[in-house]
Structure formats: structure tokens, C-alpha cells
Design an enzyme around this catalytic site. Structure first.
Site, PDB file in Angstrom:
ATOM      1  N   ALA A 190       0.808  -1.225   0.000  1.00  0.00           N
ATOM      2  CA  ALA A 190       0.000   0.000   0.000  1.00  0.00           C
ATOM      3  C   ALA A 190       0.838   1.271   0.000  1.00  0.00           C
ATOM      4  CB  ALA A 190      -0.932   0.009   1.215  1.00  0.00           C
ATOM      5  N   LYS A 191       2.145   1.166   0.122  1.00  0.00           N
ATOM      6  CA  LYS A 191       2.996   2.355   0.132  1.00  0.00           C
ATOM      7  C   LYS A 191       3.069   2.969  -1.270  1.00  0.00           C
ATOM      8  CE  LYS A 191       4.189   1.644   4.434  1.00  0.00           C
ATOM      9  NZ  LYS A 191       3.249   2.036   5.464  1.00  0.00           N
ATOM     10  N   PRO A 192       3.472   4.242  -1.359  1.00  0.00           N
ATOM     11  CA  PRO A 192       3.602   4.857  -2.689  1.00  0.00           C
ATOM     12  C   PRO A 192       4.488   4.038  -3.641  1.00  0.00           C
ATOM     13  CG  PRO A 192       3.653   6.558  -1.023  1.00  0.00           C
ATOM     14  CD  PRO A 192       3.641   5.246  -0.280  1.00  0.00           C
TER      15      PRO A 192
END
Length: 374
Positions: A190-192
Site C-alpha cells: 500500500a505504500k507509494p
């Protein structure tokens, strides 16, 4: 229901080259520390300008490896925010040291310099030795590092930047990954910049620290596979995840630009009815989350209204660490953390990802405005 983070849209945009990158690892069979791992480390270093990059198994591993390399031990105090994910503090506790929880700023959600000063006093009053500070770049924006660096230089403390949410951002002309003694980031999906499982990396310009980190990452290995120079851990990033990240890094700059555009549209549509996030002058966020504050509103009712309209929301974080049973015995700076406590009751995050189209975003904005009576 709209996706909160649309990884499927990203995968479609990357096309068949992502599958080919994964299959290439399957074909050559070097599943652990294969050639893609070294390639990824080189490309990450080139992206942010760090001299050394050490990939690892998760953002938590990244934090832990740095603390291990710094020799953190019982009796030490490490200052960190309470308004963060548990990993920031738990690695301090693993090594027998004490996290000293520090308050944050209302405008950026990041560490407050006055509370850091109070935290140093609190630590010493409790017989602890302050050794370092871990600012967290919450929601994608770097902390205000200049005053923190000044305190660390004055007090002889190391500075570890927790950039689990901010890789790709910059602060006063410096890219995340080049600030502090070391920087830790996460590649959770879910991180950039996320992989297809757990992953992380450490950035540093310190060549001696780099060598120690590489040894610790691989069970404390010395000159030979079965020679151990120190007690380490299995913190390696697997090769398939490295291959995934190499492909995602190719589009990362464009995705950051898209996140900026989406954040600007949210601000234009919601700033008159909610407290929208602010980015410091001479800084750039990668908008890991787009987080509103809703002082005076019923947050649960707001979330329910959006959910009924097919719009997901999330709360980061509903209960700060100093209010959690597992961390309640550790000290907080000064007379408490009033801003942290208040923010935990006010924040709510809206869908944010680089593939959020304008029609869907307009629906989110209109639904949020209606829920707020605007």
C-alpha cells in the site's frame, strides 16, 4: 465501493512487463539475493542520491537493523512520535531500550521540536540515556528536519528518518534517503512505492554503517558464509520483490506527479469545509495518505455517509501508541501529548492513489461535502 488504494489499476498500467520480470526470476532460480536485488539497490540510490542502499525484508527490519548497528541497548532512550504505526516504537523495545513519545504538529502531523526538547528532559529525569531521534514522515511529507538536526548535533544524538510513507519526497532541496545518519523505508504493497509482499530498504552515506548493515541483514555474516562477525538476523529482500520494485520504480516519478494533482484537487474541493493537509514551504509530499481533520464533526457519521455512497475511508491512527496497553509504561514528553490525542480523534483519510480518475474523485469530494453539510 471505490478502491481505497487501487493496486489492480497500477498492475494493468504496468502491463505484461511486470509478469515477465517475475518470470525472469522464476527461470533463473536465484530466489534469494539474486541479481535483481543488487540492481534495485543501485537504482534506488540513483533515484534519491544516497551513497548506499541496503534492501531488506520489511520496513520494520529496516528500522531494527539500523538500531542494531547503532548498538541500542537497555537504559537507552530513543525519542519518537506516538502518532505512528507500531513498528517505529516496537523495534526500540526489542532491544531493551525505551521509546520516549513526543508530540506532533497540528499542521504537518510530524514531530514538534518543542516536544523533542521536553522529551530529552523527561528521559533524563527517568534515568535514561537519550541516544537518538526517529522522526516519522507521516502520510508522505518529510518532518521539519533542520531544527531536529540542530538538536541532535547539540546533544550528540543520531537521527534515523522513518520514511516508511515518504520515499520519493524531498525537504529543502534534499531527497528522502539523504537525511540523517540513515533512512528506513517500507515497500509494503500500500505504500507509494510498494512491492507484492513485504519489503524495505535502508539509505545511508556512511560506508562503515553500510558494511555493518549488510552483515546484520544476513545473520551477522563475516568474510565467509559460515563466519559470523556479529549477531544478526535474516533481513534479506527476496528476489521476486526486487524485480517487482524495479518495474514500479520506472513509473514512480509519474505516479508522484499524479498524486500531487489529486491532492491539489482534494484541497480545492474540501478546504472550505474541512481542515486539509498542508505541505511545508520547500518540501514535497508523496501523499501516502490524504488525511483530513474534522474538528467538531461526528467522524463515525461522516465515515458512514461515505460508506453508504460507496466511498471507503480509513483512520490513521485511532489510538496513539502512548494510549496502547503494550506501550503505556513508556514515558511521554513533558506533561503529555495533547496534539496527538486530539488528532487521533479528528483524522480521516480519503482514497488516494495515482490512478484515481477525476470522475471518481469528484464523487468522493461531493459525498464528503454533503456529509459535512457543505
Amino acid at each position: 465501493m471505490l478502491p481505497f488504494i487501487d493496486l489492480a489499476a497500477q498492475r494493468a498500467a504496468l502491463g505484461p512487463r511486470m509478469e515477465e520480470a517475475i518470470l525472469a526470476v522464476v527461470r533463473h532460480g536465484a530466489y534469494v539475493m539474486g541479481p535483481e536485488v543488487g540492481q534495485l539497490e543501485e537504482e534506488l540510490a540513483a533515484f534519491c542520491g544516497a551513497k548506499h542502499v541496503v534492501s531488506c525484508g520489511s520496513g520494520t527490519d529496516a528500522l531494527a537493523l539500523i538500531l542494531m548497528a547503532k548498538g541500542v541497548k537497555p537504559g537507552d532512550a530513543v525519542l519518537c512520535p506516538s502518532f505512528t504505526f507500531a513498528a517505529t516504537a516496537e523495534v526500540i523495545c526489542w532491544l531493551g531500550a525505551a521509546p520516549v513519545f513526543v508530540d506532533v504538529r497540528e499542521d504537518t502531523f510530524n514531530l514538534d521540536i518543542d516536544s523533542i526538547e521536553a522529551g530529552l528532559v523527561t528521559a533524563r529525569e527517568q534515568g535514561l540515556r537519550p541516544v537518538g531521534v526517529i522522526p516519522v514522515d507521516l502520510f508522505g511529507q518529510p518532518a521539519d528536519y533542520a531544527p531536529i538536526e540542530a538538536v541532535c548535533a547539540r546533544e550528540g544524538l543520531w537521527l534515523l528518518a522513518d520514511a516508511a510513507q515518504s520515499f520519493g519526497a524531498h525537504y529543502q532541496g534534499r531527497k528522502v534517503g539523504t537525511i540523517g545518519d540513515a533512512t528506513a523505508t517500507s515497500f509494503f504493497p500500500a505504500k507509494p512505492l510498494g512491492c507484492y509482499g513485504d519489503g524495505g530498504a535502508i539509505f545511508t552515506d556512511d560506508s562503515e554503517l553500510d558494511a555493518v548493515l549488510r552483515s546484520l541483514r544476513n545473520h551477522g555474516q563475516g568474510a565467509d558464509k559460515y563466519e559470523y562477525a556479529r549477531i544478526g538476523m535474516n533481513g534479506r529482500l527476496d528476489t521476486i520483490q526486487a524485480a517487482v520494485l524495479i518495474e514500479k520504480l520506472r513509473v514512480f516519478a509519474d505516479e508522484i506527479a499524479a498524486r500531487d494533482r489529486i491532492a491539489a484537487r482534494y484541497a480545492a474541493g474540501l478546504s472550505d469545509c474541512a481542515v486539509v493537509p498542508q505541505v511545508m514551504a520547500d518540501a514535497r509530499s508523496v501523499w501516502a495518505q490524504y488525511t483530513l481533520r474534522l474538528p467538531g464533526f461526528d467522524r463515525s457519521a461522516f465515515q458512514a455517509s461515505l460508506r453508504d455512497a460507496g466511498v471507503p475511508t480509513a483512520i490513521y491512527y485511532p489510538r496513539p501508541l502512548h494510549r496502547q496497553d503494550a506501550y503505556a509504561r513508556y514515558p511521554s514528553a513533558g506533561n503529555g501529548l495533547p496534539v496527538t490525542d486530539r488528532l487521533a480523534q479528528e483524522v480521516v483519510s480519503l482514497p488516494m492513489h495515482p490512478y484515481l480518475d477525476e470522475a471518481d474523485q469528484d464523487h468522493v469530494i461531493a459525498t464528503a461535502r454533503a456529509a459535512l453539510g457543505a
